[in-house]
Design a protein around this motif. Structure first.
Motif, short mmCIF file in Angstrom:
data_model
loop_
_atom_site.label_atom_id
_atom_site.label_comp_id
_atom_site.label_asym_id
_atom_site.label_seq_id
_atom_site.Cartn_x
_atom_site.Cartn_y
_atom_site.Cartn_z
N UNK A 67 16.50 13.44 8.98
CA UNK A 67 15.52 14.13 9.49
C UNK A 67 15.09 13.65 10.95
N UNK A 68 14.60 14.69 12.04
CA UNK A 68 14.29 14.36 13.26
C UNK A 68 13.05 13.52 13.38
N UNK A 69 13.06 12.79 14.46
CA UNK A 69 12.17 12.03 14.71
C UNK A 69 10.68 12.75 15.00
N UNK A 70 9.71 12.70 14.40
CA UNK A 70 8.34 13.49 14.61
C UNK A 70 7.64 12.86 15.70
N UNK A 71 7.47 11.24 15.60
CA UNK A 71 6.37 10.61 16.43
C UNK A 71 7.08 9.15 16.42
N UNK A 72 7.57 8.98 17.63
CA UNK A 72 8.14 7.76 17.83
C UNK A 72 7.10 6.25 17.55
N UNK A 73 5.74 6.77 17.65
CA UNK A 73 4.79 5.88 17.88
C UNK A 73 4.21 5.73 16.42
N UNK A 74 4.72 6.49 15.58
CA UNK A 74 4.06 6.32 14.10
C UNK A 74 4.29 5.00 13.67
N UNK A 75 3.04 4.61 12.72
CA UNK A 75 3.06 3.12 12.16
C UNK A 75 3.93 3.29 10.90
N UNK A 76 3.87 4.34 10.14
CA UNK A 76 4.54 4.48 8.96
C UNK A 76 5.78 5.59 8.89
N UNK A 77 6.66 5.41 7.93
CA UNK A 77 7.50 6.37 7.85
C UNK A 77 7.04 7.93 7.98
N UNK A 78 6.26 8.00 7.19
CA UNK A 78 5.36 9.40 6.98
C UNK A 78 5.10 9.99 8.42
N UNK A 79 4.34 9.12 9.10
CA UNK A 79 4.28 9.30 10.52
C UNK A 79 5.43 9.60 11.25
N UNK A 80 6.36 9.04 11.29
CA UNK A 80 7.67 8.97 12.14
C UNK A 80 8.35 10.11 11.80
#
Length: 184
Positions: free
Chosen positions: A69-82
């Motif tokens: 998967x591509x990175x969605x949010x580099x600052x995400x705290x969880x894998x779901x957020x990232x």
């Protein structure tokens, strides 16, 4: 009383044989289809995937390595957020595949086979989210826009290269070889 029972059994056996014979034939076991000069997908019309695919000699193959998967949010705290859940990751992967194919003059309609690895999702009791994958697949294949139903394997694995990744997809593509020497 034994005679009607024998008739019922004989009728039942005959019916099962006819149904099984029809299913076998509709699964695409016709030798003539294998002689065709185009890609043939075999299988049940009610299945979301093909049971097999015949690619004639006049076609080239393009193989895609396992894609994550591509990175969605580099600052995400969880894998779901990232990266998202399994479905979101699968959608991202299939969108990447679609874009890559388009740069080569191809499309998802040229995909013949997908090999899919699904890792345990900590948010799903550490079980692979197969349904998330199936839901993502249904957005790209066996649709009005792309009626192709690929042959496919889906395998549950212990882990992928990063614990953030919940799914990895390999693809096989077939496209017509326009080289006149190859078509002889």
């Amino acid at each position: 009383m034994k005679t009607p029972m024998k008739s019922i059994i004989a009728f039942s056996v005959l019916s099962i044989c006819l149904i099984a014979g029809y299913s076998f034939a509709s699964a695409g076991n016709g030798k003539d289809a294998l002689e065709a000069d185009n890609v043939i997908f075999f299988g049940s019309p009610t299945s979301a995937i093909s049971s097999s695919v015949a690619v004639p000699h006049s076609y080239n193959r393009l193989l895609f390595s396992g894609t994550v998967a591509p990175l969605l949010n580099k600052d995400g705290k969880t894998s779901y957020e990232r990266y998202g859940n399994t479905e979101k990751q699968a959608i991202g992967i299939l969108e990447k595949l679609k874009a890559d194919l388009e740069t080569k003059g191809l499309s998802l309609a040229d995909v013949t086979y997908l090999r899919v690895y699904v890792a345990p999702d900590p948010n799903k009791g550490n079980a692979p989210d197969y349904q998330g994958w199936f839901d993502a697949y249904a957005l790209f294949f066996n649709t009005k826009e792309n009626p192709v139903k690929t042959a496919r394997s889906t395998v549950g694995v212990q882990s992928l290269v990063s614990p953030d990744y919940l799914i990895e997809i390999e693809a096989e593509v077939a496209y017509k070889n326009n080289n006149s020497k190859a078509n002889k």
